[in-house]
Scaffold this active site. Structure first.
Site, PDB file in Angstrom:
ATOM      1  N   ASP A  17       0.875  -1.161   0.000  1.00 15.59           N
ATOM      2  CA  ASP A  17       0.000   0.000   0.000  1.00 15.59           C
ATOM      3  C   ASP A  17       0.922   1.223   0.000  1.00 15.59           C
ATOM      4  O   ASP A  17       2.126   1.100   0.248  1.00 15.59           O
ATOM      5  CB  ASP A  17      -0.886  -0.016   1.248  1.00 15.59           C
ATOM      6  CG  ASP A  17      -1.788   1.190   1.340  1.00 15.59           C
ATOM      7  OD1 ASP A  17      -2.272   1.655   0.295  1.00 15.59           O
ATOM      8  OD2 ASP A  17      -1.995   1.681   2.462  1.00 15.59           O
ATOM      9  N   ASP A  28      -0.022   5.077   1.137  1.00 15.20           N
ATOM     10  CA  ASP A  28      -0.194   5.987   2.272  1.00 15.20           C
ATOM     11  C   ASP A  28      -0.276   5.218   3.580  1.00 15.20           C
ATOM     12  O   ASP A  28      -1.137   4.358   3.764  1.00 15.20           O
ATOM     13  CB  ASP A  28      -1.461   6.821   2.076  1.00 15.20           C
ATOM     14  CG  ASP A  28      -1.384   7.660   0.811  1.00 15.20           C
ATOM     15  OD1 ASP A  28      -0.442   8.458   0.696  1.00 15.20           O
ATOM     16  OD2 ASP A  28      -2.244   7.485  -0.075  1.00 15.20           O
ATOM     17  N   GLY A  40     -10.304   5.993  -1.015  1.00 16.48           N
ATOM     18  CA  GLY A  40     -10.395   6.910  -2.148  1.00 16.48           C
ATOM     19  C   GLY A  40     -10.808   8.308  -1.742  1.00 16.48           C
ATOM     20  O   GLY A  40     -11.793   8.490  -0.996  1.00 16.48           O
ATOM     21  N   GLY A  41     -10.064   9.319  -2.209  1.00 16.22           N
ATOM     22  CA  GLY A  41     -10.345  10.700  -1.830  1.00 16.22           C
ATOM     23  C   GLY A  41     -11.656  11.228  -2.361  1.00 16.22           C
ATOM     24  O   GLY A  41     -12.387  11.947  -1.660  1.00 16.22           O
ATOM     25  N   ARG A  65     -14.355   9.707  -0.410  1.00 14.85           N
ATOM     26  CA  ARG A  65     -14.325  10.262   0.954  1.00 14.85           C
ATOM     27  C   ARG A  65     -15.087  11.592   0.998  1.00 14.85           C
ATOM     28  O   ARG A  65     -15.916  11.821   1.881  1.00 14.85           O
ATOM     29  CB  ARG A  65     -12.865  10.453   1.352  1.00 14.85           C
ATOM     30  CG  ARG A  65     -12.583  10.457   2.822  1.00 14.85           C
ATOM     31  CD  ARG A  65     -11.083  10.326   3.048  1.00 14.85           C
ATOM     32  NE  ARG A  65     -10.606   9.004   2.655  1.00 14.85           N
ATOM     33  CZ  ARG A  65      -9.411   8.754   2.137  1.00 14.85           C
ATOM     34  NH1 ARG A  65      -8.543   9.737   1.949  1.00 14.85           N
ATOM     35  NH2 ARG A  65      -9.071   7.518   1.818  1.00 14.85           N
ATOM     36  N   HIS A  91     -10.636  17.151  -6.135  1.00 15.38           N
ATOM     37  CA  HIS A  91      -9.611  16.123  -5.951  1.00 15.38           C
ATOM     38  C   HIS A  91      -8.384  16.401  -6.815  1.00 15.38           C
ATOM     39  O   HIS A  91      -7.244  16.150  -6.395  1.00 15.38           O
ATOM     40  CB  HIS A  91     -10.183  14.740  -6.271  1.00 15.38           C
ATOM     41  CG  HIS A  91      -9.335  13.619  -5.767  1.00 15.38           C
ATOM     42  ND1 HIS A  91      -8.489  12.899  -6.578  1.00 15.38           N
ATOM     43  CD2 HIS A  91      -9.179  13.116  -4.516  1.00 15.38           C
ATOM     44  CE1 HIS A  91      -7.866  11.993  -5.862  1.00 15.38           C
ATOM     45  NE2 HIS A  91      -8.246  12.098  -4.614  1.00 15.38           N
ATOM     46  N   THR A 119      -5.359   3.220  -3.243  1.00 11.43           N
ATOM     47  CA  THR A 119      -6.592   3.885  -3.659  1.00 11.43           C
ATOM     48  C   THR A 119      -6.351   5.350  -3.992  1.00 11.43           C
ATOM     49  O   THR A 119      -7.234   6.028  -4.502  1.00 11.43           O
ATOM     50  CB  THR A 119      -7.659   3.806  -2.544  1.00 11.43           C
ATOM     51  OG1 THR A 119      -7.151   4.435  -1.369  1.00 11.43           O
ATOM     52  CG2 THR A 119      -8.013   2.360  -2.229  1.00 11.43           C
ATOM     53  N   ASN A 161      -4.683   8.774  -5.825  1.00 10.13           N
ATOM     54  CA  ASN A 161      -4.488   9.180  -7.210  1.00 10.13           C
ATOM     55  C   ASN A 161      -3.143   8.678  -7.738  1.00 10.13           C
ATOM     56  O   ASN A 161      -2.131   8.741  -7.052  1.00 10.13           O
ATOM     57  CB  ASN A 161      -4.548  10.709  -7.278  1.00 10.13           C
ATOM     58  CG  ASN A 161      -4.343  11.252  -8.666  1.00 10.13           C
ATOM     59  OD1 ASN A 161      -3.210  11.420  -9.109  1.00 10.13           O
ATOM     60  ND2 ASN A 161      -5.429  11.533  -9.359  1.00 10.13           N
TER      61      ASN A 161
END
Length: 321
Positions: A84, A86, A127-128, A131, A160, A201, A203
Site C-alpha cells: 500500500d 499511504d 479513495g479521496g 471520501r 480532488h 486507492t 491518485n
C-alpha cells in the site's frame, strides 16, 4: 539464531496515541459499519530467529508462549511484494493528504475543515473522491456546490485534482520521509528478482510522485504502480490486488502484501494473499486479527522487524495464536 538474524521487539506493537479533537455531527452518522472491516481469524504469532517468544495478549491480562519451528529456511521467495502507499511507504495521511484537502477547501471557500480525528474516521472509506462525496452526503453539500448529481461528480473531481496538485508539491519538497525499512526491503526484493508493486486507492500521480521522489527514479522504473481509478471498486474490495497479480503474471497465493489499515488487510486477504500489517498513526488501534503478522514498522538496522526471508517463510506456513 537463524540465518534471518532478526530480533523484533514484539509482534504486536504498542498502540500509537492519536490526537483527540472534537468531531462534528458527522461522527454520529457512521459512513460504514465497522463490522465490515472486522476480521475473525487469529493473529499470527510467528517471529523468525527466536526459539520462543513471550508476549501479552491484547487485554494485557495473560501471557502466551510461542515456539518457533524455523531455523535456516530455504523457502521460495515471494513472486511479488505488494505495498500500500499511504501509511505504509510514508505516513502521509495526517500531515499530507489531510492538509492538502483542507487547503483545497480553503481555496474554494467551502467553509469545511477536516480535523485530525474526523479525518481518521473518514479514512475508513477508500479513495479521496469517495471520501469527500460520503462526507458531503452526510453533513450537507457546501453552498457553492452544484445541485445535480452529475455536476456534483464533476465538482468532486475538480476538488480532488487540486488536492492532488497541492499534495504532490508537498511530496516534492520531501518533507515527509519514508517509513523505516521501506527502502531496505524493496532493495532486497529487487536484488533477488522479486517483483515489487504499489497498490493504492490514492491518485496515480500522487503515488508516482511518492515513489519517484522518495525512492528515487532508478527504483521507480522497477516498481509497478496500480492506483486511483484503475479498478472500479476500491479497498476493502480485493480488485486492486487481483489486478496486480494478473498484470504481473503471478499467482495471488505467491504474493505478500504490506498494509497498514483494516480495509487494506481485508482487500489483501480477499485476494488470497498473505498480509503483513505495519501500523501507522491513524490505524494503531484497528482490528488486525486476520493479519499474518503485525508490526509497528518494517524496520532498519539495528531494529529490523522483518525481512524478505520472513515473507518467504510466511508463504509456507499458517500461524495461529
Amino acid at each position: 539464531m537463524s540465518s534471518h538474524g532478526l530480533l523484533p521487539k514484539a509482534l504486536i506493537s504498542s498502540p500509537v496515541a492519536s490526537t483527540r479533537a472534537s468531531l462534528t455531527s458527522f461522527r454520529s452518522q457512521p459512513l460504514l459499519d465497522d463490522a465490515s472491516f472486522r476480521t475473525t481469524s487469529r493473529v499470527s504469532t510467528f517471529l523468525p530467529s527466536l526459539s520462543s517468544l513471550s508476549l501479552r495478549n491484547r487485554s494485557g491480562a495473560t501471557q502466551r508462549r510461542f515456539s518457533s519451528a524455523v531455523r535456516a529456511s530455504s523457502a521460495p521467495l515471494p513472486a511479488a511484494l505488494l505495498f500500500d502507499c499511504d501509511g505504509v511507504l510514508v505516513d502521509t495521511e495526517k500531515d499530507g493528504h489531510r492538509i492538502s484537502f483542507n487547503d483545497t477547501f480553503a481555496e474554494k471557500e467551502l467553509g469545511v475543515t477536516w480535523d485530525v480525528e474526523l479525518y481518521g474516521e473518514l479514512l475508513k472509506i477508500g479513495g479521496g473522491k469517495e471520501r469527500m462525496t460520503a462526507y458531503f452526503n452526510k453533513t450537507g453539500w457546501p453552498a457553492k456546490a452544484p445541485k445535480t448529481d452529475d455536476e456534483r461528480k464533476d465538482f468532486i473531481a475538480s476538488l480532488h485534482k487540486r488536492k492532488t496538485e497541492l499534495f504532490m508539491a508537498l511530496i516534492e519538497k520531501k518533507l515527509l520521509p519514508l517509513r523505516p525499512g521501506v527502502q531496505r526491503i524493496i532493495d532486497e526484493a529487487l536484488s533477488k528478482g522479486v517483483q515489487v508493486a504499489v497498490c493504492s486507492t490514492s491518485n496515480e500521480k500522487a503515488v508516482s510522485a511518492i515513489v519517484s521522489n522518495l525512492l528515487g527514479p532508478e527504483r521507480a522504473k522497477k516498481i509497478t504502480i496500480f492506483a486511483g481509478d484503475v479498478v472500479p471498486r476500491k479497498k476493502p474490495d480485493p480488485a486492486i490486488y487481483l489486478l496486480a497479480a494478473s498484470t504481473l503474471g503471478v499467482d495471488p497465493s505467491s504474493c505478500v502484501v504490506v498494509e497498514d489499515s483494516a480495509i487494506g488487510l481485508a482487500a489483501a486477504k480477499g485476494a488470497g494473499m498473505k498480509c503483513i500489517v505495519t501500523k501507522s498513526g491513524y490505524t494503531a488501534e484497528e482490528d488486525f486479527l486476520n493479519a499474518d503478522a503485525v508490526y509497528d514498522c518494517i524496520g532498519d538496522p539495528p531494529e529490523i522487524r522483518f525481512d524478505l526471508g520472513f515473507c518467504a517463510y510466511l508463504l509456507q506456513n499458517q500461524y495461529v495464536s
